[in-house]
Design a protein around this motif. Structure first.
Motif, short mmCIF file in Angstrom:
data_model
loop_
_atom_site.label_atom_id
_atom_site.label_comp_id
_atom_site.label_asym_id
_atom_site.label_seq_id
_atom_site.Cartn_x
_atom_site.Cartn_y
_atom_site.Cartn_z
N MET A 1 -10.33 -1.57 -5.87
CA MET A 1 -11.02 -2.66 -4.73
C MET A 1 -9.48 -2.67 -3.87
O MET A 1 -9.09 -2.86 -4.89
N ASN A 2 -9.49 -2.85 -2.84
CA ASN A 2 -7.96 -3.36 -1.92
C ASN A 2 -7.43 -3.73 -2.40
O ASN A 2 -8.07 -5.47 -2.46
N LYS A 3 -6.47 -4.67 -1.88
CA LYS A 3 -5.70 -5.82 -2.05
C LYS A 3 -6.08 -6.83 -1.12
O LYS A 3 -6.87 -7.89 -1.00
N ARG A 4 -6.58 -5.82 0.17
CA ARG A 4 -7.53 -7.40 1.32
C ARG A 4 -8.63 -8.15 0.46
O ARG A 4 -8.86 -8.92 0.55
N LYS A 5 -9.92 -7.26 -0.40
CA LYS A 5 -11.01 -7.30 -1.03
C LYS A 5 -10.50 -8.32 -2.08
O LYS A 5 -11.15 -9.03 -2.00
N ILE A 6 -9.46 -7.55 -2.88
CA ILE A 6 -8.92 -9.00 -3.56
C ILE A 6 -9.06 -10.52 -3.23
O ILE A 6 -9.19 -11.84 -3.70
N ILE A 7 -8.04 -10.34 -2.22
CA ILE A 7 -7.45 -11.92 -1.86
C ILE A 7 -8.29 -12.43 -1.34
O ILE A 7 -9.01 -13.70 -1.24
#
Length: 93
Positions: A1-7
């Motif tokens: 899961m990429n950083k933007r999605k996690i945020i």
């Protein structure tokens, strides 16, 4: 899961789980709203990836790495970088 999605997922979790006196939602309604929004967000993300992958593949197969495609709502432009120079210093006044 990429950083933007996690945020985004963390922000959604905080938003939907925050207690608000102005607009109290029942737990089930809150969970449904969160699930619907996450599904919508995932669909938009997937749709974007599916839309741009053919363009990326076209560039890879037909042009060199300095070629770019800029796309807006009514126009697509194929650009080729002939020369570039990056000034990695602060420009003096």
């Amino acid at each position: 899961m990429n950083k933007r999605k996690i945020i985004m997922k963390n922000l959604l979790h905080e938003f939907f789980n925050s207690k608000s006196d102005a607009c109290p939602l029942e737990c089930l309604a809150q969970e449904k709203m969160e699930k619907d929004f996450q599904e919508w967000f995932e669909t938009k993300h997937t749709t974007f990836q599916e839309a741009v992958e053919p363009a990326i593949r076209y560039l890879f197969k037909n042009h060199h790495p300095h070629t770019k495609i800029y796309i807006d709502y009514s126009n697509a432009e194929l650009l080729e970088g002939q020369r570039t120079h990056n000034l990695n210093e602060e420009v003096p006044d």
